[in-house]
Design an enzyme around this catalytic site. Structure first.
Site, PDB file in Angstrom:
ATOM      1  N   ASP A  16     -42.235  41.742  26.514  1.00 21.10           N
ATOM      2  CA  ASP A  16     -41.804  40.911  25.430  1.00 21.10           C
ATOM      3  C   ASP A  16     -42.910  40.301  24.681  1.00 21.10           C
ATOM      4  O   ASP A  16     -42.895  40.442  23.415  1.00 21.10           O
ATOM      5  CB  ASP A  16     -40.720  39.593  25.691  1.00 21.10           C
ATOM      6  CG  ASP A  16     -39.266  40.262  25.863  1.00 21.10           C
ATOM      7  OD1 ASP A  16     -38.979  41.285  25.628  1.00 21.10           O
ATOM      8  OD2 ASP A  16     -38.541  39.289  26.732  1.00 21.10           O
ATOM      9  N   ARG A  97     -45.287  24.189  30.586  1.00 25.03           N
ATOM     10  CA  ARG A  97     -44.968  24.301  28.723  1.00 25.03           C
ATOM     11  C   ARG A  97     -45.541  23.420  28.126  1.00 25.03           C
ATOM     12  O   ARG A  97     -46.125  23.865  27.186  1.00 25.03           O
ATOM     13  CB  ARG A  97     -43.316  24.431  28.727  1.00 25.03           C
ATOM     14  CG  ARG A  97     -42.487  25.474  29.510  1.00 25.03           C
ATOM     15  CD  ARG A  97     -43.321  26.920  29.112  1.00 25.03           C
ATOM     16  NE  ARG A  97     -42.642  27.880  30.053  1.00 25.03           N
ATOM     17  CZ  ARG A  97     -42.900  28.456  31.000  1.00 25.03           C
ATOM     18  NH1 ARG A  97     -44.354  28.273  31.273  1.00 25.03           N
ATOM     19  NH2 ARG A  97     -42.482  29.883  31.452  1.00 25.03           N
ATOM     20  N   ASP A 126     -37.299  26.951  27.887  1.00 24.76           N
ATOM     21  CA  ASP A 126     -38.663  27.058  27.437  1.00 24.76           C
ATOM     22  C   ASP A 126     -38.891  27.087  25.843  1.00 24.76           C
ATOM     23  O   ASP A 126     -40.097  26.432  25.395  1.00 24.76           O
ATOM     24  CB  ASP A 126     -39.463  28.179  28.073  1.00 24.76           C
ATOM     25  CG  ASP A 126     -39.483  28.174  29.444  1.00 24.76           C
ATOM     26  OD1 ASP A 126     -39.500  27.247  29.985  1.00 24.76           O
ATOM     27  OD2 ASP A 126     -39.116  29.372  30.242  1.00 24.76           O
ATOM     28  N   SER A 177     -35.743  37.820  36.284  1.00 28.93           N
ATOM     29  CA  SER A 177     -36.743  37.090  35.490  1.00 28.93           C
ATOM     30  C   SER A 177     -37.363  36.108  36.210  1.00 28.93           C
ATOM     31  O   SER A 177     -36.762  35.015  36.720  1.00 28.93           O
ATOM     32  CB  SER A 177     -35.954  36.623  34.325  1.00 28.93           C
ATOM     33  OG  SER A 177     -36.679  35.658  33.463  1.00 28.93           O
TER      34      SER A 177
HETATM   35  N1  ARG Z   1     -34.724  27.017  34.864  1.00 30.32           N
HETATM   36  C1  ARG Z   1     -36.103  26.925  34.929  1.00 30.32           C
HETATM   37  C2  ARG Z   1     -36.467  25.764  33.863  1.00 30.32           C
HETATM   38  O1  ARG Z   1     -35.850  25.618  32.771  1.00 30.32           O
HETATM   39  C3  ARG Z   1     -36.807  27.970  35.044  1.00 30.32           C
HETATM   40  C4  ARG Z   1     -37.167  28.864  33.730  1.00 30.32           C
HETATM   41  C5  ARG Z   1     -37.722  30.061  33.851  1.00 30.32           C
HETATM   42  N2  ARG Z   1     -38.554  30.420  32.726  1.00 30.32           N
HETATM   43  C6  ARG Z   1     -38.583  31.907  32.448  1.00 30.32           C
HETATM   44  N3  ARG Z   1     -39.209  32.059  31.230  1.00 30.32           N
HETATM   45  N4  ARG Z   1     -38.635  32.739  33.324  1.00 30.32           N
HETATM   46  O2  ARG Z   1     -37.448  25.139  33.924  1.00 30.32           O
END
Ligand code: ARG
Length: 402
Positions: A16, A97, A126, A177
């Protein structure tokens, strides 16, 4: 959204974010894409990733070692806050993040870019964390999120990239993922989308299956100074070293797995698998040390703050006035949170079996049932008379009607 000339893109080397490079140039009219890849302790060599961005058309490809910042500025405050979203998730992805957002904003400033970009889709947390953090750090910067708009499947994204000469390793693509850093791993999607389906062993990388863990228990002693983890088994060390070592030690005993249904900010419930051996262990140890060194009212009041804190961090409000105010409160409570916690690791369990502190408020003379008892038992009578007075009055007056 106005046009951007020069953009700093958060880059992971995945399909991506790689496709984002030609997409930004061709569909968004961006002249120059500068990529930024952060080393967050994901255990990957970033040089090939740096090269890959250049091959995909980036004019400049930055790599930043952000491990120290991640641990010291984001994880340690979260440990002091005992931060667990919905009482379980130690925010291993969420904490990285706001740091990446900060790196993007700083790079944009240095490169005189007029926008930053990320590869998040529109379904996750995210994107919120990036956009809100960037806006808080520099409200004048545009944020571009091509993957939120392009509506391409993974195959279509690959085909799009191929038009511009991009090739993607034809390894059997994983159905999962995954997000990975020194604080933990998160695994979503594929067969895990059915909440009844047990995760296959293949999804785990930081923790061993119980069947493969040692038969003998192992003890670790974690020392804290003013709320910060500073010492492991009697040896002083940096927080980075501590996380690295505890990930290995606890992971070896199968400690640190979470399987949960989680409430995303965007309204979706999602099934999440996490591994965060060191971070979970440090939060449990820290919380235990607080029970020993903080007064009852501070301990109990802080627990309610922690819930709010965790929700703020999860929901992308790391840089916000409420979050900094809570940080100030939490920091003040940590002054006397120093001491050592002893933990027994065995077959997926991490049990706290001992604690000590020079600042302990625990008093054996008061707690004991033995001959050394210093507690004035008779004083309890008057205390209970006053404590129970309101309910006694209530019962006499209205008890029959209740
Ligand atoms: N659900 C978790 C969170 O919101 C993990 C997110 C994982 N992000 C990703 N881009 N794979 O913090």
């Amino acid at each position: 959204m106005g046009r951007a000339e020069r953009v700093v893109l958060a880059y992971s080397g995945g399909v991506d974010t790689t496709v984002c490079i030609p997409y930004l140039k061709n569909e968004f009219g961006v002249k120059e894409v500068i990529t930024l890849a952060a080393d967050l302790g994901q255990g990957e060599d970033l040089e090939p990733i740096r090269q890959k961005a250049l091959k995909a058309g980036a004019s400049e490809s930055l790599v930043v070692d952000a491990k120290k910042a991640l641990v010291e500025r984001y994880a340690v405050p979260a440990i002091k806050a005992n931060a667990l979203y919905e009482n379980r998730y130690p925010l291993s992805t969420a904490l990285a993040r706001p740091l990446i957002a900060k790196l993007l904003v700083e790079a944009a400033d240095q490169c005189s870019a007029d926008a930053v970009a990320h590869g998040c889709t529109g379904k996750g947390n995210d994107q919120v964390r990036f956009d809100v953090s960037i806006g808080a750090l520099n409200p004048n910067l545009k944020v571009l999120a091509p993957a939120r708009e392009w509506g391409m499947s993974r195959e279509e994204a690959i085909a799009y990239g191929e038009q511009f000469g991009l090739t993607f390793a034809v390894k059997k693509s994983s159905p999962y993922s995954i997000d990975y850093n020194l604080l933990g791993r998160s695994i979503e999607a594929g067969p895990l989308e059915n909440p009844w389906t047990e995760p296959l062993e293949e999804v785990f990388a930081m923790t061993k299956a119980i069947a493969d863990t040692p038969d003998e228990p192992e003890y670790v002693e974690v020392g804290f100074t003013a709320g910060e983890p500073t010492c492991l088994n009697g040896q002083e060390m940096s927080a980075i070293q501590m996380l690295t070592e505890l990930n290995a030690i606890a992971g070896n005993h199968g400690v640190g797995r979470i399987d949960m249904i989680e409430n995303r900010l965007v309204g979706i419930k999602s099934r999440e698998i996490y591994e965060a051996p060191a971070l979970l262990l440090l939060i449990a140890a820290h919380r235990d040390l607080e029970s020993l060194t903080l007064t009852a009212d501070v301990t109990q009041y802080k627990r309610s703050i922690e819930e709010t804190y965790s929700r703020l961090v999860y929901n992308g409000l790391w840089y916000s006035p409420l979050k900094s105010s809570l940080d100030a409160f939490i920091e003040h409570t940590q002054m006397f949170v120093s001491g050592t916690i002893r933990i027994k690791l065995h077959k997926g369990n991490a049990q706290i079996v001992g604690r000590q502190s020079e600042n302990a408020l625990y008093s054996e003379e008061l707690a004991t049932y033995g001959a050394d008892d210093q507690f004035d038992h008779r004083a309890a009578e008057g205390f209970i008379y006053v404590w129970g007075l309101p309910t006694r009055v209530w019962s006499e007056r209205l008890g029959d009607e209740a």
